[in-house]
Motif scaffolding. Structure first.
Motif, PDB file in Angstrom:
ATOM      1  N   SER A   1       0.813  -1.215   0.000  1.00  0.00           N
ATOM      2  CA  SER A   1       0.000   0.000   0.000  1.00  0.00           C
ATOM      3  C   SER A   1       0.846   1.265   0.000  1.00  0.00           C
ATOM      4  O   SER A   1       0.361   2.334  -0.368  1.00  0.00           O
ATOM      5  CB  SER A   1      -0.926   0.013   1.222  1.00  0.00           C
TER       6      SER A   1
ATOM      7  N   VAL B   1       1.138   3.046  -3.372  1.00  0.00           N
ATOM      8  CA  VAL B   1      -0.037   3.699  -3.942  1.00  0.00           C
ATOM      9  C   VAL B   1       0.008   5.182  -3.619  1.00  0.00           C
ATOM     10  O   VAL B   1       0.020   5.568  -2.449  1.00  0.00           O
ATOM     11  CB  VAL B   1      -1.333   3.073  -3.404  1.00  0.00           C
TER      12      VAL B   1
ATOM     13  N   GLY C   1       4.149   6.088  -7.662  1.00  0.00           N
ATOM     14  CA  GLY C   1       4.382   4.711  -7.219  1.00  0.00           C
ATOM     15  C   GLY C   1       5.487   4.043  -8.013  1.00  0.00           C
ATOM     16  O   GLY C   1       6.342   3.354  -7.464  1.00  0.00           O
TER      17      GLY C   1
ATOM     18  N   ILE D   1      -0.817  -3.766  -5.105  1.00  0.00           N
ATOM     19  CA  ILE D   1      -0.346  -3.229  -6.384  1.00  0.00           C
ATOM     20  C   ILE D   1      -0.278  -4.302  -7.467  1.00  0.00           C
ATOM     21  O   ILE D   1      -0.093  -3.971  -8.640  1.00  0.00           O
ATOM     22  CB  ILE D   1       1.052  -2.588  -6.242  1.00  0.00           C
TER      23      ILE D   1
ATOM     24  N   ASN E   1      -7.347   2.097 -12.726  1.00  0.00           N
ATOM     25  CA  ASN E   1      -6.398   2.759 -11.853  1.00  0.00           C
ATOM     26  C   ASN E   1      -5.041   2.831 -12.563  1.00  0.00           C
ATOM     27  O   ASN E   1      -4.234   1.909 -12.492  1.00  0.00           O
ATOM     28  CB  ASN E   1      -6.286   1.981 -10.531  1.00  0.00           C
TER      29      ASN E   1
ATOM     30  N   GLU F   1      -2.467   4.681 -11.947  1.00  0.00           N
ATOM     31  CA  GLU F   1      -1.321   4.749 -11.040  1.00  0.00           C
ATOM     32  C   GLU F   1      -0.912   3.353 -10.583  1.00  0.00           C
ATOM     33  O   GLU F   1       0.267   2.997 -10.601  1.00  0.00           O
ATOM     34  CB  GLU F   1      -1.682   5.628  -9.830  1.00  0.00           C
ATOM     35  N   ARG F   2      -1.885   2.514 -10.205  1.00  0.00           N
ATOM     36  CA  ARG F   2      -1.554   1.165  -9.758  1.00  0.00           C
ATOM     37  C   ARG F   2      -0.969   0.336 -10.897  1.00  0.00           C
ATOM     38  O   ARG F   2      -0.028  -0.436 -10.698  1.00  0.00           O
ATOM     39  CB  ARG F   2      -2.806   0.491  -9.197  1.00  0.00           C
TER      40      ARG F   2
ATOM     41  N   THR G   1       2.562   1.322 -11.536  1.00  0.00           N
ATOM     42  CA  THR G   1       3.421   0.781 -10.479  1.00  0.00           C
ATOM     43  C   THR G   1       3.691  -0.699 -10.702  1.00  0.00           C
ATOM     44  O   THR G   1       4.822  -1.175 -10.550  1.00  0.00           O
ATOM     45  CB  THR G   1       2.753   0.994  -9.111  1.00  0.00           C
TER      46      THR G   1
END
Length: 610
Positions: free
Chosen positions: A230, A233, A240, A267, A278, A280-281, A284
């Motif tokens: 986490s 995130v 990330g 993630i 998502n 961003e995830r 990452t």
């Protein structure tokens, strides 16, 4: 283990940004919002208003005249004219008037002094204070966004080692091989063997995945980076991924080393490719995949990860070459539970009468964390009773506390309710004892618990069971329906006390038909699938509506058959049911030995009369 913490970012910088925005708003925006509405008029209008005596207040500046009318709020503005008699006319009209004799400042100079200078002073002060805080924290850059905040552990003799972890021998063996490789890689490279790049620890919560990772840190002589999934995130896209790059950059500098990512499913979830996902995830995760198996390679960097949702991980993350090895960390068996109890019992004073094998049998299905809690609850009970050692009775009571909650000291049952609960619990125990495939009764009580149970019957298997036959499941169904059957036989009425029994019986019967293939009609066809096996095991039907209706009918028929069997058993032994219920009503708690002694005595008496 000694933890080497990276310097934290000073909070003053974040507060400074907020204060700066507020200051700029007050200096630049607020004056514009609060500025009065001014309407320009010609000088002739101004003169006519004076003659009509409609002006209330006048302010005369060097270049402009401002005035308001009587009863109005609007400010009017007009230019200054060469009018020597203006003062006399204003006086005659009854208006109040004044003249600003001070010279106004240049607008540019005024803006510089009221806005630029305070801003420069504020920035200088913030930079000075921030620099001091960074120096105290030992850092150089307080605004280093995208930096990894992984905790770094170094070797220490005061940490957790493999000897402190019990009940997971297979998992320890796999991880011990990794530690040995980090200590002496040449032994493996000489044979041509290469260690897995990633090891995935999977299992239910509380089984010791994180503790095993800490044990690896305690055993290894290499740097150990620990971070939670986490923590990657972030609110901004790309942060990330930047943290992942920074983490592996640090790890490569200190290779050979170990990187532990806890709860990697935060993630590592599957990428569905839907619009509006998502980003961003996913960025990452893509960065993590690249770092684990990119062109550069990560020689000497071993990655450990833990999760209790392995089915939700992206296939690209679990393929060979990334997380090559999956280490199951399952619930401990009987031998494992006994070993875990002995490990945690080192911290407390244990009496001579404690039999850990018995306690382990009673705690069937408990995880390592629950077993540690059982030991601690037993120690707390000993302290409450004013003793300095923990007895077996303390640990047995702590098992009941973990399973059903504490005893409700102030709960008062009416005489009728107490008798109903007595018959209900004896119904469970008697049906279980009259069947050959049921587990032995360990304890029966009608003392209410904080979980909401008004009483319960504890059954404990003699040994460890990994498989259950159809006969054993049917016996379990009959035992679960025995409480309701006892109410029907002895009292002629039913109560709400069987709600939990009904829920368990329905779940078992549905699993027998739709999942275990224990019916002739559907044979070995799975009609139900299990999801999240480590997090409760939610089920979903995978059949047509017509088939599901047929399954529902079969479930009702199966439970009804066992309910009728329990009813007939208790009707046949009605006198024994009344006798045992009266004993439980008077004592409130009886052990399995007392129960079986009364049962055997009654059965011998029946045989004698026969």
């Amino acid at each position: 283990m000694k933890e080497v913490k990276s310097p934290k970012k000073p909070l003053l910088y974040y507060y400074g940004i907020v204060l700066l925005i507020i200051a700029l708003f007050n200096l630049l925006v607020t004056p514009l919002l609060n500025r009065r509405s001014i309407e320009e008029v010609d000088y002739g209008t101004f003169m006519s208003k004076i003659e009509a005596q409609q002006i209330e207040k006048v302010e005369i500046d060097d270049d402009e005249i401002y005035y308001t009318e009587k009863g109005g709020k609007t400010v009017y503005c007009t230019g200054v004219m060469d009018d020597p008699s203006l003062t006399e006319r204003l006086y005659a009209s009854g208006a109040t008037f004044s003249r600003d004799v001070q010279k106004t400042m240049s607008p540019l100079l005024s803006f510089f002094l009221t806005s630029i200078v305070p801003l420069l002073l504020f920035l200088a002060l913030g930079r000075y204070v921030g620099k001091k805080l960074v120096e105290q924290a030992g850092g150089k850059n307080a605004m280093a966004f995208g930096k990894s905040n992984a905790k770094v552990y170094v070797q220490s003799t005061a940490g957790i080692h493999f000897s402190d972890v019990a009940g997971e021998d297979e998992a320890k063996e796999s991880l011990a091989e990794i530690v040995d490789y980090l200590h002496d890689p040449k032994k493996y490279t000489d044979v041509g063997a290469s260690m897995p790049k990633g090891i995935l620890l999977v299992g239910p919560p509380g089984t010791g995945k994180t503790m095993l990772a800490k044990a690896v840190a305690g055993e290894a002589n290499v740097p150990f980076f620990s971070i939670s999934g986490s923590e990657f995130v972030e609110m901004f896209v790309g942060m990330g991924a930047s943290k992942v790059r920074d983490l592996f950059s640090q790890a490569k500098e200190k290779a050979p080393c170990i990187v532990f990512i806890d709860e990697i499913d935060a993630i590592g979830k599957k990428r569905d490719g839907q619009f509006g996902g998502n980003d961003e995830r996913e960025q990452t995760l893509n960065q993590l995949l690249t770092e684990m198996d990119g062109f550069e390679g990560n020689n000497g960097v071993m990655i450990l990860a833990a999760t209790n949702r392995p089915e939700s991980l992206d296939p690209a993350l679990t393929r060979p070459g990334r997380f090559d090895r999956r280490v199951p960390v399952e619930l401990p068996d009987l031998k494992g539970r006994e070993a875990i109890l002995r490990v945690h019992a080192r911290k407390i004073r244990v009496g001579d009468d404690v039999d850990f094998h018995t306690i382990a049998r009673m705690a069937a299905g408990a995880s390592g964390a629950e077993l540690a809690n059982i030991i601690n609850e037993g120690a707390l009970r000993a302290v409450r009773d004013g003793r300095k050692t923990v007895t077996e009775a303390d640990l047995e009571e702590s098992i009941e506390t973990v399973i059903a909650g504490y005893q409700k000291k102030n709960a008062v049952l009416s005489d009728h309710e107490k008798r109903v609960v007595s018959y209900h619990e004896i119904g469970h125990a008697l049906v279980a004892a009259l069947q050959t495939d049921s587990a032995p009764v360990q304890k029966i009580t009608i003392i209410p618990r904080t979980s909401g149970a008004l009483g319960y019957t504890m059954q404990v298997e003699q040994g460890e069971k990994n498989l259950m036959t159809r006969g054993e499941l049917l016996a379990k169904l009959a035992t679960l329906t025995g409480g309701r059957a006892a109410e029907e036989v002895a009292l002629g009425e039913i109560t709400t006390g069987a709600s939990n029994d009904i829920e368990q019986a329905t779940r078992i019967a549905r699993a027998m038909i739709a999942q275990y293939g224990m019916t002739d009609e559907f044979d070995m066809v799975a009609m139900q699938t299990t999801r999240n096996q480590y997090l409760g095991g939610d089920t979903s039907m995978s059949c047509s509506e017509q088939t599901q209706r047929e399954i529902d009918r079969k479930v009702v028929e199966l439970v009804r058959t066992e309910h009728e069997r329990a009813h007939s058993l208790l009707t046949e032994h009605r006198a024994l049911l009344d006798q045992l219920a009266q004993v439980l009503y008077e004592k409130e708690t009886i052990t399995g030995e007392e129960f079986m002694r009364i049962l055997h005595a009654a059965q011998k008496e029946e045989e004698h009369h026969a």
